[in-house]
Design a protein around this motif. Structure first.
Motif, PDB file in Angstrom:
ATOM      1  N   UNK A  78       0.850  -1.202   0.000  1.00 60.20           N
ATOM      2  CA  UNK A  78       0.000   0.000   0.000  1.00 60.20           C
ATOM      3  C   UNK A  78       0.883   1.249   0.000  1.00 60.20           C
ATOM      4  N   UNK A  79       0.772   2.031  -1.070  1.00 60.79           N
ATOM      5  CA  UNK A  79       1.752   3.094  -1.341  1.00 60.79           C
ATOM      6  C   UNK A  79       1.196   4.500  -1.112  1.00 60.79           C
ATOM      7  N   UNK A  80       2.070   5.392  -0.694  1.00 59.68           N
ATOM      8  CA  UNK A  80       1.717   6.776  -0.329  1.00 59.68           C
ATOM      9  C   UNK A  80       1.869   7.747  -1.509  1.00 59.68           C
ATOM     10  N   UNK A  81       1.594   9.023  -1.253  1.00 60.31           N
ATOM     11  CA  UNK A  81       1.669  10.060  -2.280  1.00 60.31           C
ATOM     12  C   UNK A  81       2.926  10.913  -2.212  1.00 60.31           C
ATOM     13  N   UNK A  82       2.942  11.957  -3.030  1.00 58.64           N
ATOM     14  CA  UNK A  82       4.165  12.755  -3.205  1.00 58.64           C
ATOM     15  C   UNK A  82       4.529  13.547  -1.943  1.00 58.64           C
ATOM     16  N   UNK A  83       3.514  13.862  -1.133  1.00 58.99           N
ATOM     17  CA  UNK A  83       3.795  14.644   0.079  1.00 58.99           C
ATOM     18  C   UNK A  83       4.067  13.776   1.291  1.00 58.99           C
ATOM     19  N   UNK A 170      -1.582  -1.327  -4.281  1.00 57.51           N
ATOM     20  CA  UNK A 170      -2.515  -0.202  -4.396  1.00 57.51           C
ATOM     21  C   UNK A 170      -1.870   1.014  -3.756  1.00 57.51           C
ATOM     22  N   UNK A 171      -2.350   2.183  -4.144  1.00 58.43           N
ATOM     23  CA  UNK A 171      -1.780   3.382  -3.551  1.00 58.43           C
ATOM     24  C   UNK A 171      -2.561   4.618  -3.917  1.00 58.43           C
TER      25      UNK A 171
END
Ligand code: FER
Length: 278
Positions: A78-83, A170-171
């Motif tokens: 499970x992946x995070x965003x740019x910030x 997913x992310x």
């Protein structure tokens, strides 16, 4: 009259034959509210060596209520965003609360959820100019970290089922783009893919799906979601449109009024995990 009939036929035809399954629901109330008197999973903070980056890196690992090393589990990455970083989902979305509540309602298959840092570079913190070229490129470099370092580490140290059908990715946002790119790009590794509010790093549809028949055969679950007030919705829509054109079944979950935030990402996660590994 004839024109109306034709229009009517086209509408019925496109409704029935659209490959998008729009069965996803808004979450039930309290889906994200901590309940004291139910079993809870655990979250470990774990270090693994990345040959890709040349450093020890940190990942969080959620294990479900009743977790036992004598059982075997599927794994969601499970992946995070740019910030964000490996703590973004935890701090912003409390996915462990959503999972614990779903387990209490028997609506989720037991699984391990790995929340890594998707910015594969030595300084992987979300500080300074988060849009800087080297930082954005590190989100692409993470593909190698994931495939050659993290997945082998997880599968060596946790009771994970080592089978493509038992791996999902997913992310959110940059992590959504990564999930689509890495999931569609490694059909031998993953069978389930979720992109929530996917960012401009999402590959062009024809690059993402170079062989529609193969993708159709291999991917068991494709889930694309976005808020309809999110300026990045075009990246989800063009992917959805191409999957429709190529007759590849997928969920397309558009959240009315949804923006680029955790309201959308939590609702997406809630729906996605209930469809996983079934
Ligand atoms: C951009 C706009 C948004 C971009 C990335 C994002 C790399 C990512 C947003 C997020 O992860 O929340 O132009 O370029």
């Amino acid at each position: 009259m004839k024109n109306y009939l034709l229009l009517f036929a086209v509408i019925i035809f496109s409704t029935v034959f659209s490959m998008a399954q729009n069965l996803t629901e808004p979450p039930v109330s309290d889906f994200d509210v901590y309940q004291k008197d139910i079993p809870h999973g655990s979250i470990d903070t774990v270090q693994y060596f990345s040959s890709t980056v040349g450093t020890e890196r940190t990942t969080l690992v959620y294990t479900p209520p009743g977790y036992s090393t004598s059982e075997k589990y599927p794994v969601l990455y499970l992946l995070h965003g740019i910030g964000g970083d490996e703590f973004e989902w935890l701090n912003g979305g409390h996915p462990e609360v959503i999972f614990d509540n779903l387990y209490a309602a028997k609506k989720m298959k037991p699984m391990i959820v790995v929340m890594p840092n998707g910015r594969a570079m030595k300084d992987d913190r979300a500080t300074g100019n988060i849009m800087a070229r080297d930082k954005v490129e590190a989100f692409a470099t993470f593909e190698n970290d994931l495939l050659t370092d993290l997945i082998p580490f997880i599968e060596k140290n946790y009771p994970a089922i080592k089978d493509r059908e038992q791996r999902a990715i997913a992310g959110l946002s940059m992590g959504g783009g990564q999930s689509l790119n890495f999931g569609f790009g490694n059909l031998d590794v993953f069978a389930s893919v979720g992109g929530f509010s996917s960012a401009p790093n999402t590959k062009q549809p024809k690059e993402l799906v170079p062989d529609p028949e193969l993708t159709k055969k291999k991917l068991k679950l494709i889930f694309i979601s976005c808020g309809d007030k999110d300026g990045l919705i075009g990246f989800s829509k063009r992917t959805h449109d191409y999957l429709d054109e190529t007759n590849i079944a997928h969920y397309y979950y558009i959240i009315p009024g949804g923006q680029h935030d955790f309201v959308v990402w939590k609702a997406s996660l809630y729906n996605f995990v209930q469809l996983l590994f079934k």
